[in-house]
Enzyme design. Structure first.
Site, PDB file in Angstrom:
ATOM      1  N   GLY A   9       0.835  -1.200   0.000  1.00  0.00           N
ATOM      2  CA  GLY A   9       0.000   0.000   0.000  1.00  0.00           C
ATOM      3  C   GLY A   9       0.864   1.243   0.000  1.00  0.00           C
ATOM      4  O   GLY A   9       0.545   2.256   0.622  1.00  0.00           O
ATOM      5  N   ASP A  35       2.187  -1.935  -4.373  1.00  0.00           N
ATOM      6  CA  ASP A  35       0.811  -1.452  -4.396  1.00  0.00           C
ATOM      7  C   ASP A  35       0.066  -2.190  -5.499  1.00  0.00           C
ATOM      8  O   ASP A  35       0.683  -2.900  -6.315  1.00  0.00           O
ATOM      9  CB  ASP A  35       0.760   0.065  -4.624  1.00  0.00           C
ATOM     10  CG  ASP A  35      -0.494   0.696  -4.041  1.00  0.00           C
ATOM     11  OD1 ASP A  35      -0.410   1.341  -2.980  1.00  0.00           O
ATOM     12  OD2 ASP A  35      -1.574   0.523  -4.649  1.00  0.00           O
ATOM     13  N   TYR A 143     -15.437   0.193   8.469  1.00  0.00           N
ATOM     14  CA  TYR A 143     -14.021   0.441   8.702  1.00  0.00           C
ATOM     15  C   TYR A 143     -13.683   0.217  10.168  1.00  0.00           C
ATOM     16  O   TYR A 143     -12.696  -0.447  10.500  1.00  0.00           O
ATOM     17  CB  TYR A 143     -13.682   1.870   8.285  1.00  0.00           C
ATOM     18  CG  TYR A 143     -12.236   2.265   8.484  1.00  0.00           C
ATOM     19  CD1 TYR A 143     -11.221   1.637   7.778  1.00  0.00           C
ATOM     20  CD2 TYR A 143     -11.885   3.288   9.361  1.00  0.00           C
ATOM     21  CE1 TYR A 143      -9.895   2.002   7.947  1.00  0.00           C
ATOM     22  CE2 TYR A 143     -10.568   3.661   9.534  1.00  0.00           C
ATOM     23  CZ  TYR A 143      -9.574   3.018   8.830  1.00  0.00           C
ATOM     24  OH  TYR A 143      -8.257   3.370   9.001  1.00  0.00           O
TER      25      TYR A 143
END
Length: 320
Positions: A9, A35, A143
């Site tokens: 990421g 990524d 989340y």
């Protein structure tokens, strides 16, 4: 011991700055950026890069087999606001990706793993002021409860397999090198861009919504400091509270006006991100981080605002 570090990421808000700092510390060749997509960011060309999708278990296994990392930083995630639009994808990416990394770290005997949690793990019944390390946690966003579940997995792998997993519950993060990634605290980055571009900003959070925030330089320093800390000093294996700076959109606006006197802020109504923000803490108690790995914050609201505006000037265009 030579370190081989993979940052998964690496194109995101945290990842870009983390790769830069880790390469400065360990050398360009020792830090592999990765990524799901290529970008034109300099980190792609300044050191090794791998295309990685954390949901592609076979490819991920090949990357671990190729590099045999001593440290892995897993930053790939879908954040709070986007997660509410794509809840099942958010859960799958945030959970399955973490499990893949934890499994491969055990298999390949990775020395240390970093995984970021968030203040989103707290919920409507958590204490709002100086939220402690241990308290009621009833997150009401995908989340949030994916991060809470992730914390339990991290501690489980430490207890069951002896995997050295380390984590921070980040507050909202503010930085100038990259665009925000779809979080509820994104207003605190966007406001600087708009202030310099046209002197106006419409906040999707109300004027008096206080949230814990942190300048990116402090967040990166905290992350590397935690990873450098002796394992025997660490008492938290779920995720450490990190406090940052607590302020409202109105307070941030007032600070910006000291530098841009004509700046104007307005407030939208009925934005879904407001409900998420209302369930989060107003301030965080990070005593455990202070005691266990000597954490000390550097930037306050005033110094952060000045540094953001200084670094963004000249790079913002009127088209923003």
């Amino acid at each position: 011991m030579n370190e081989t570090i993979i940052v998964i990421g690496s194109n995101g808000q945290i990842g870009t700055e983390l790769v830069m700092n880790l390469r400065a510390k360990y050398g360009n060749d020792q830090v592999i950026a990765s990524d799901i997509r290529n970008t034109d960011h300099p980190i792609i060309n300044e050191g090794p890069f791998e295309l990685v999708n954390v949901l592609d278990k076979d490819n991920l296994h090949k990357v671990f087999e190729k590099h045999r990392p001593t440290q892995v930083y897993l930053l790939a995630a879908i954040l709070s606001a986007v997660g509410e639009q794509k809840p099942k994808l958010a859960w799958d990416l945030n959970m399955t990706g973490l499990i893949h990394i934890l499994d491969f770290a055990v298999e390949f005997k990775t020395a240390k793993v970093f995984w970021p949690s968030s203040i989103a793990v707290f919920g409507p019944h958590s204490p709002k002021e100086n939220t402690p390390q241990f308290c009621i946690m009833d997150p009401n966003s995908v989340y949030g409860f994916s991060k809470l579940a992730g914390e339990r997995w991290c501690e489980y792998y430490f207890t069951k397999y002896g995997l050295d997993v380390r984590s921070i519950r980040y507050p909202g993060l503010i930085g100038w090198r990259s665009e925000p990634g779809g979080g509820t605290t994104d207003y605190a980055v966007n406001i600087f861009h708009k202030a310099l571009a046209n002197g106006k900003y419409e906040s999707f959070l109300s004027a008096d919504t206080a949230l814990p925030m942190m300048y990116m330089e402090d967040a990166i320093r905290a992350t590397i400091s935690l990873m450098d800390a002796p394992a025997e000093n660490l008492t938290i294996r779920s995720s450490y509270n990190l406090g940052g700076i607590s302020f409202t959109p109105a307070q941030l606006s007032a600070e910006i006006k000291k530098h841009i006197p004509n700046f104007e802020i307005s407030y939208s109504e009925h934005d879904p991100r407001q409900a998420i923000a209302d369930s989060w803490p107003k301030s965080i108690d990070d005593t455990y981080a202070q005691n266990d790995w000597d954490w000390k914050q550097k930037f306050d609201l005033s110094s952060m605002t000045a540094d953001m505006l200084k670094n963004l000037k000249g790079s913002i265009h009127k088209t923003i």
